[in-house]
Scaffold this motif. Structure first.
Motif, short mmCIF file in Angstrom:
data_model
loop_
_atom_site.label_atom_id
_atom_site.label_comp_id
_atom_site.label_asym_id
_atom_site.label_seq_id
_atom_site.Cartn_x
_atom_site.Cartn_y
_atom_site.Cartn_z
N LEU A 1 0.83 -1.21 0.00
CA LEU A 1 0.00 0.00 0.00
C LEU A 1 0.86 1.26 0.00
O LEU A 1 0.69 2.17 0.80
CB LEU A 1 -0.94 0.01 1.21
N SER A 2 1.79 1.32 -0.91
CA SER A 2 2.66 2.49 -1.03
C SER A 2 1.85 3.65 -1.59
O SER A 2 1.30 3.58 -2.69
CB SER A 2 3.84 2.18 -1.96
N LEU A 3 1.76 4.70 -0.81
CA LEU A 3 0.95 5.86 -1.16
C LEU A 3 1.84 7.01 -1.59
O LEU A 3 3.04 7.02 -1.33
CB LEU A 3 0.09 6.27 0.04
N PRO A 4 1.28 8.04 -2.26
CA PRO A 4 2.07 9.21 -2.64
C PRO A 4 2.80 9.81 -1.44
O PRO A 4 2.25 9.90 -0.35
CB PRO A 4 1.02 10.17 -3.20
N GLY A 5 4.03 10.22 -1.68
CA GLY A 5 4.85 10.74 -0.60
C GLY A 5 5.71 9.68 0.04
O GLY A 5 6.44 9.95 0.98
N GLY A 6 5.62 8.44 -0.49
CA GLY A 6 6.45 7.37 0.05
C GLY A 6 5.88 6.74 1.30
O GLY A 6 6.55 5.93 1.94
N PHE A 7 4.65 7.08 1.70
CA PHE A 7 4.06 6.50 2.89
C PHE A 7 3.74 5.03 2.61
O PHE A 7 2.95 4.71 1.75
CB PHE A 7 2.79 7.24 3.27
#
Length: 387
Positions: free
Chosen positions: A290-296
């Motif tokens: 679940l890699s989200l924008p911003g590297g979260f």
């Protein structure tokens, strides 16, 4: 899911005046003009034609391949795009819709069979009553309408992750000084741009914690544009896996920049090349991050939640894997392959292997599972073939 690339293509098109898309293009153009006037009033009009980054300027002392490299040779570097792993949910949704369409069609066919033969499902004589005619005409109307809507509208959306190329590849060729984009036709097709024309959207003096959406954005101004409210078109690509922060993003760009400017030996070999083999286990691992924008990275930050959502990730991973099997592995045109020094024999072997072997070992795996569940001898297919 290639949603971002699709939106870029949609912004280049001309739409019917007064339509929703046309009005949106008009609003975007008005917003851009206001921004231009503001810059000119502040004496910063030169920023409109200046690039965000100078490709010859080093922006980081550290280089990082970001686990985003498919292949590195002395001549070229193949890099993945941001949305290659963001897939599977549409395939799950449309699989359910297809099952519903199949059910409606099957029921309609069975009703027609009853009407023609005069027999019900048990073989007894059948006389159509009011309930039968209501159901018959209902399915006779619903099935064609739903099928028509599916092929007219929904199938186009499904192509964002299935029935298309498995992955979009950006090739940086330091010999020809070109950047090649490998994409299906509805996402802009295969394009070649001069390295010097490319702009990496990396603003200076950005605080590290702000990031830039977790991806490296490449942009090129082009003359290909049907948008009546803009004098030029913008093409580009969204590169790499989500970055942890802005410095990580700069180190990823530095890896590419040094390869193109200083040579293949100026950067280390990738820590791990990305695999092109579809694999259900790797699909489940991919969606569970679940890699989200911003590297979260949800998987890295909340391990307990990742474990709790394991059943969801298993189902989603199967959709991810199915979307890969419903797509095909593409390759660059022959002229680009020759310019990159690719072996034609190796290219053909890879094309056949990546497209045929996944179907073969998936079929074998499904048969082994089916035989195990039903207590069958797994060697039955070999016996039928006389092996």
């Amino acid at each position: 899911m290639y949603l971002l690339e699709w939106m870029v293509v949609l912004d280049h098109k001309r739409y019917k005046p007064g339509s929703i898309w046309d009005e949106q293009q008009k609003k975007n153009a008005e917003s851009e003009k206001k921004h231009e006037k503001k810059l000119f009033s502040q004496g910063l009009g030169h920023l409109l034609t200046a690039k965000e980054s100078d490709i010859r300027e080093s922006r980081s002392e550290v280089v990082d391949d970001n686990c985003s490299i498919y292949r590195k040779t002395s001549a070229y570097l193949d890099v993945c795009t941001y949305n290659d792993d963001k897939r599977g949910l549409l395939t799950l949704l449309f699989s359910v819709i297809c099952y519903g369409l199949y059910t409606c069609t099957y029921i309609l066919g069975f009703l027609i069979f009853q009407l023609i033969t005069g027999k019900d499902s048990f073989g007894f004589d059948f006389e159509p009553d009011l309930d039968f005619w209501i159901g018959f005409f209902g399915f006779a109307v619903i099935a064609p309408v739903v099928w028509g809507c599916f092929f007219r509208y929904l199938l186009k959306a499904w192509r964002l992750e299935a029935f298309t190329k498995r992955r979009l590849v950006v090739r940086f060729n330091r010999v020809t000084r070109k950047v090649y984009l490998l994409r299906p036709g509805f996402l802009g097709g295969v394009k070649a741009y001069d390295w010097e024309e490319v702009d990496a959207i990396l603003p200076k003096n950005m605080p590290n914690h702000e990031g830039i959406g977790g991806m490296l954005v490449l942009a090129v101004k082009t003359e290909e544009n049907e948008n009546p409210y803009r004098d030029f078109g913008v093409d580009g690509a969204f590169l790499g896996l989500p970055s942890r922060d802005y410095q990580h993003l700069l180190s990823f760009w530095e890896y590419i920049r040094r390869f193109m400017e200083d040579g293949a030996d100026a950067v280390p070999a990738p820590k791990r090349l990305r695999s092109k083999w579809p694999n259900p286990l790797s699909s489940m691992w991919t969606v569970s991050r679940l890699s989200l924008p911003g590297g979260f990275d949800l998987g890295r930050s909340f391990l307990w939640l990742r474990l709790a959502l394991t059943p969801v990730f298993v189902i989603w991973g199967l959709g991810h894997y199915a979307s890969l099997l419903l797509s095909y592995e593409g390759r660059f045109p022959k002229a680009i392959r020759q310019a990159s020094g690719e072996s034609e024999l190796r290219s053909w072997l890879e094309l056949l292997a990546y497209n045929l072997l996944p179907l073969l070992y998936t079929a074998v795996g499904l048969w082994l599972y089916y035989a195990w569940r039903h207590g069958l001898d797994w060697r039955l297919p070999l016996q039928y073939l006389g092996v």
